[in-house]
Write a protein that holds these residues in place. Structure first.
Motif, PDB file in Angstrom:
ATOM      1  N   ILE A 207       0.834  -1.202   0.000  1.00  0.00           N
ATOM      2  CA  ILE A 207       0.000   0.000   0.000  1.00  0.00           C
ATOM      3  C   ILE A 207       0.870   1.253   0.000  1.00  0.00           C
ATOM      4  CG2 ILE A 207      -1.667   1.321   1.360  1.00  0.00           C
ATOM      5  CD1 ILE A 207      -2.758  -1.456   2.301  1.00  0.00           C
ATOM      6  N   MET A 208       1.929   1.245   0.813  1.00  0.00           N
ATOM      7  CA  MET A 208       2.849   2.380   0.858  1.00  0.00           C
ATOM      8  C   MET A 208       3.375   2.691  -0.542  1.00  0.00           C
ATOM      9  SD  MET A 208       4.936   4.520   2.642  1.00  0.00           S
ATOM     10  CE  MET A 208       5.485   3.946   4.254  1.00  0.00           C
ATOM     11  N   ALA A 209       3.726   1.657  -1.283  1.00  0.00           N
ATOM     12  CA  ALA A 209       4.346   1.846  -2.586  1.00  0.00           C
ATOM     13  C   ALA A 209       3.351   2.127  -3.697  1.00  0.00           C
ATOM     14  CB  ALA A 209       5.175   0.611  -2.939  1.00  0.00           C
ATOM     15  N   TYR A 210       2.141   1.564  -3.605  1.00  0.00           N
ATOM     16  CA  TYR A 210       1.265   1.583  -4.777  1.00  0.00           C
ATOM     17  C   TYR A 210      -0.126   2.164  -4.564  1.00  0.00           C
ATOM     18  CZ  TYR A 210       4.753  -1.761  -6.455  1.00  0.00           C
ATOM     19  OH  TYR A 210       5.921  -2.368  -6.818  1.00  0.00           O
ATOM     20  N   ALA A 211      -0.585   2.284  -3.334  1.00  0.00           N
ATOM     21  CA  ALA A 211      -1.973   2.719  -3.133  1.00  0.00           C
ATOM     22  C   ALA A 211      -2.195   4.109  -3.716  1.00  0.00           C
ATOM     23  CB  ALA A 211      -2.326   2.696  -1.654  1.00  0.00           C
ATOM     24  N   PHE A 212      -3.367   4.302  -4.251  1.00  0.00           N
ATOM     25  CA  PHE A 212      -3.679   5.536  -4.949  1.00  0.00           C
ATOM     26  C   PHE A 212      -4.759   6.300  -4.215  1.00  0.00           C
ATOM     27  CE2 PHE A 212      -5.132   7.598  -9.081  1.00  0.00           C
ATOM     28  CZ  PHE A 212      -4.030   8.419  -9.158  1.00  0.00           C
ATOM     29  N   ASP A 213      -4.571   7.608  -4.137  1.00  0.00           N
ATOM     30  CA  ASP A 213      -5.590   8.506  -3.602  1.00  0.00           C
ATOM     31  C   ASP A 213      -6.686   8.624  -4.650  1.00  0.00           C
ATOM     32  OD1 ASP A 213      -7.097  10.746  -3.067  1.00  0.00           O
ATOM     33  OD2 ASP A 213      -5.420  12.159  -3.150  1.00  0.00           O
ATOM     34  N   LEU A 214      -7.847   8.050  -4.349  1.00  0.00           N
ATOM     35  CA  LEU A 214      -8.908   7.955  -5.350  1.00  0.00           C
ATOM     36  C   LEU A 214      -9.758   9.202  -5.455  1.00  0.00           C
ATOM     37  CD1 LEU A 214     -10.065   4.308  -4.613  1.00  0.00           C
ATOM     38  CD2 LEU A 214      -8.489   5.115  -6.385  1.00  0.00           C
ATOM     39  N   GLU A 215      -9.491  10.195  -4.621  1.00  0.00           N
ATOM     40  CA  GLU A 215     -10.336  11.382  -4.634  1.00  0.00           C
ATOM     41  C   GLU A 215      -9.563  12.649  -4.929  1.00  0.00           C
ATOM     42  OE1 GLU A 215     -12.402  11.524  -0.929  1.00  0.00           O
ATOM     43  OE2 GLU A 215     -13.165   9.496  -1.118  1.00  0.00           O
ATOM     44  N   GLY A 289      16.580   9.516  -0.624  1.00  0.00           N
ATOM     45  CA  GLY A 289      16.346   8.879   0.667  1.00  0.00           C
ATOM     46  C   GLY A 289      14.882   8.547   0.877  1.00  0.00           C
ATOM     47  N   ASP A 290      14.017   9.502   0.559  1.00  0.00           N
ATOM     48  CA  ASP A 290      12.585   9.265   0.734  1.00  0.00           C
ATOM     49  C   ASP A 290      12.063   8.290  -0.312  1.00  0.00           C
ATOM     50  OD1 ASP A 290      10.684   9.880   2.618  1.00  0.00           O
ATOM     51  OD2 ASP A 290       9.754  11.466   1.443  1.00  0.00           O
ATOM     52  N   LEU A 291      12.608   8.339  -1.509  1.00  0.00           N
ATOM     53  CA  LEU A 291      12.226   7.388  -2.547  1.00  0.00           C
ATOM     54  C   LEU A 291      12.563   5.968  -2.106  1.00  0.00           C
ATOM     55  CD1 LEU A 291      11.068   7.834  -5.485  1.00  0.00           C
ATOM     56  CD2 LEU A 291      13.398   7.454  -6.294  1.00  0.00           C
ATOM     57  N   LEU A 292      13.714   5.810  -1.491  1.00  0.00           N
ATOM     58  CA  LEU A 292      14.128   4.495  -0.998  1.00  0.00           C
ATOM     59  C   LEU A 292      13.264   4.053   0.165  1.00  0.00           C
ATOM     60  CD1 LEU A 292      16.134   2.169  -1.172  1.00  0.00           C
ATOM     61  CD2 LEU A 292      17.719   3.506   0.238  1.00  0.00           C
ATOM     62  N   ARG A 293      12.949   4.973   1.064  1.00  0.00           N
ATOM     63  CA  ARG A 293      12.110   4.622   2.220  1.00  0.00           C
ATOM     64  C   ARG A 293      10.716   4.192   1.792  1.00  0.00           C
ATOM     65  NH1 ARG A 293       8.193   6.968   5.364  1.00  0.00           N
ATOM     66  NH2 ARG A 293       8.209   8.878   4.127  1.00  0.00           N
ATOM     67  N   ARG A 294      10.115   4.904   0.861  1.00  0.00           N
ATOM     68  CA  ARG A 294       8.734   4.624   0.475  1.00  0.00           C
ATOM     69  C   ARG A 294       8.607   3.528  -0.573  1.00  0.00           C
ATOM     70  NH1 ARG A 294       5.457  10.335  -0.216  1.00  0.00           N
ATOM     71  NH2 ARG A 294       6.417  11.495   1.475  1.00  0.00           N
ATOM     72  N   TYR A 295       9.528   3.542  -1.565  1.00  0.00           N
ATOM     73  CA  TYR A 295       9.329   2.705  -2.742  1.00  0.00           C
ATOM     74  C   TYR A 295      10.421   1.670  -2.985  1.00  0.00           C
ATOM     75  CZ  TYR A 295       6.023   6.452  -3.577  1.00  0.00           C
ATOM     76  OH  TYR A 295       4.995   7.373  -3.430  1.00  0.00           O
ATOM     77  N   GLY A 296      11.557   1.800  -2.293  1.00  0.00           N
ATOM     78  CA  GLY A 296      12.572   0.768  -2.393  1.00  0.00           C
ATOM     79  C   GLY A 296      13.511   0.882  -3.571  1.00  0.00           C
TER      80      GLY A 296
END
Length: 482
Positions: A207-215, A289-296
């Protein structure tokens, strides 16, 4: 995973997606295996694609969330917006270290994802789950020796594994245990607590990596979060997992855009995409750094957005050494400041413009100014010092010199906290002896050291200009008129 299994899962997922009512998939794109460059699956153009071409369409009823999953229908009470259900566990989570508690939409989607995963073949999203990652390179899953490779990067303090564990134990596991007959299909083996925790981390990271804000089509545009995959930290927005859209990889320069429509989401080309080019999405102006933390993963193009944190305590230690005040004078100055007015940490960043409407970035990757909030806080503190010791800071010019000199020295000390130099790291990276997580850690620390060096040089330049022969002090009133 064996190549045959990987390809079979990709084909099964694509067939499933194409069969969805309302779904489209352009004939000039293809899901390809990009694992040789550590990019998992990706979507690549197989022929030249013009600008403003709809690449694929995802019907909204194919999105996984609490509205489309059967879980909310079977146990609606845990999804109610009230003081019951998921919110009952807030106090326990807070006591274990999560002051604000995780957002309801975040917890809800984790429960939905766990439920659908446990249904196995009975879930209508089974082919989609088969192409979701089973392992992650996000910092949540790094070992201590691997995290040590990040050296003095502040990103290691933002991983939040303990907070996630507390949230899972307070909100997710109790819901599954209480409604085990719903979460587990008849005859299915129940998971142990450790197995559930592992599954919760897997789904939470997905979810952290892929979930989408639908609104977000209903909200005002947000420079950092507009049309990106995101984590909903406020718990006020419906989140969902969007099949096919999360096959897209992303970079700081990109060529595709996600559009919200009433019954579907569409992905459209922002500019011509030549054959053989990967279709790329955008996650926002994130540091490596944040890209690595959130998305790997890390990206050379994202290094333009790198940041470094400078602790206020480090600046204070420099000021104390430079001013050489006795404890009484120093204590009086500290007492002049109210705690709520003091920032504990300051962010050094380049404050660059984001990409243009075609997904391209422009401009020199340079640091042009020191943090204004840091300068203001130092000046406020130095005014308090002047009250306690007027001779230490006789005028504004002296105060400005002390401010910039303190920042310069604090930046040098911050850089010295990294045990290797930027040159050492670059040489190591080019040696061919580094790969995987270690290579990503090196990329993060190289970017931070480069930014720190730019900040040190900028501060040094300001000091030289202050002390230069052409810098003649002018009356304050005259300077204000210029």
């Amino acid at each position: 995973m064996a190549q045959s299994t990987f390809d079979a899962r990709t084909a099964s997922f694509l067939n499933w997606f194409r069969a969805l009512p309302g779904a489209t998939f352009h004939p000039s794109i293809q899901i390809q295996d990009l694992r040789p460059r550590s990019a998992g699956r990706g979507i690549v153009a197989t022929a030249d694609i013009p600008e403003d071409t709809v690449l694929f369409t995802i019907p909204r009823n194919a999105i996984i969330n609490s509205l489309t999953s059967d879980l909310a229908k079977r146990i609606p009470q845990i999804f109610e917006d009230s003081t019951t259900g998921l919110e009952d566990a807030d106090n326990e989570a807070d006591e274990d270290g999560d002051a604000s508690g995780p957002p309801d939409s975040w917890v809800s989607l984790i429960l939905v994802m766990i439920y659908e995963f446990l249904q196995g073949d009975q879930s209508r999203w089974k082919p989609y789950f088969d192409v979701l990652p089973e392992q992650f390179d996000t910092l949540m899953f790094w070992s201590e020796p691997e995290l040590h490779e990040l050296q003095a990067s502040a990103i290691t303090s933002k991983i939040g594994k303990d907070e996630a564990d507390n949230m899972f134990r307070a909100k997710v596991l109790p819901a599954i245990e209480e409604h085990a007959d719903v979460f587990y299909p008849p005859g299915a083996q129940r998971l142990s607590e450790d197995q559930l925790m592992t599954l919760a981390h897997r789904m939470g990271s997905t979810i952290m990596a892929y979930a989408f804000d639908l609104e977000n089509d209903e909200e005002e545009p947000d420079e950092e979060n507009d049309d990106e995959w995101m984590e909903d930290r406020d718990g006020k927005i419906m989140m969902g997992m969007v099949p096919m859209a999360d096959i897209l990889n992303a970079d700081a320069e990109f060529n595709a855009h996600v559009n919200h429509e009433d019954e579907s989401l569409t992905v459209t080309s922002l500019k011509p995409i030549p054959a053989g080019t990967e279709v790329l999405n955008y996650y926002g102006p994130l540091s490596n750094g944040d890209l690595l933390r959130r998305y790997g993963y890390v990206s050379e193009k994202h290094s333009r957005y790198d940041v470094v944190e400078l602790p206020w305590d480090l600046v204070l230690s420099v000021l104390q050494e430079r001013l050489n005040l006795d404890d009484n004078q120093w204590g009086k100055a500290l007492n002049e400041l109210e705690d709520e007015e003091i920032e504990d940490c300051f962010v050094i960043d380049r404050d660059l413009d984001g990409p243009d409407e075609k997904g391209d970035v422009h401009g020199e990757v340079a640091l042009k100014r020191l943090p204004e909030d840091l300068l203001e806080q130092i000046n406020t503190f130095l005014k308090a010092i002047r009250k306690a010791s007027p001779e230490s800071i006789p005028d504004k010019r002296k105060r400005d010199e002390i401010s910039v000199a303190a920042i310069h020295r604090a930046l040098e000390l911050r850089l010295a906290q990294y045990p290797t130099t930027e040159a050492d790291d670059l040489s190591f990276a080019r040696s061919g002896q580094v790969s995987g997580r270690q290579a990503m850690a090196v990329a993060v620390r190289v970017g931070e050291k480069h930014l720190l060096r730019q900040a040190i040089d900028l501060a040094a330049d300001k000091i030289n200009k202050m002390n230069g022969p052409g810098d003649v002090a002018e009356p304050t009133a005259k300077r204000q008129k210029m």
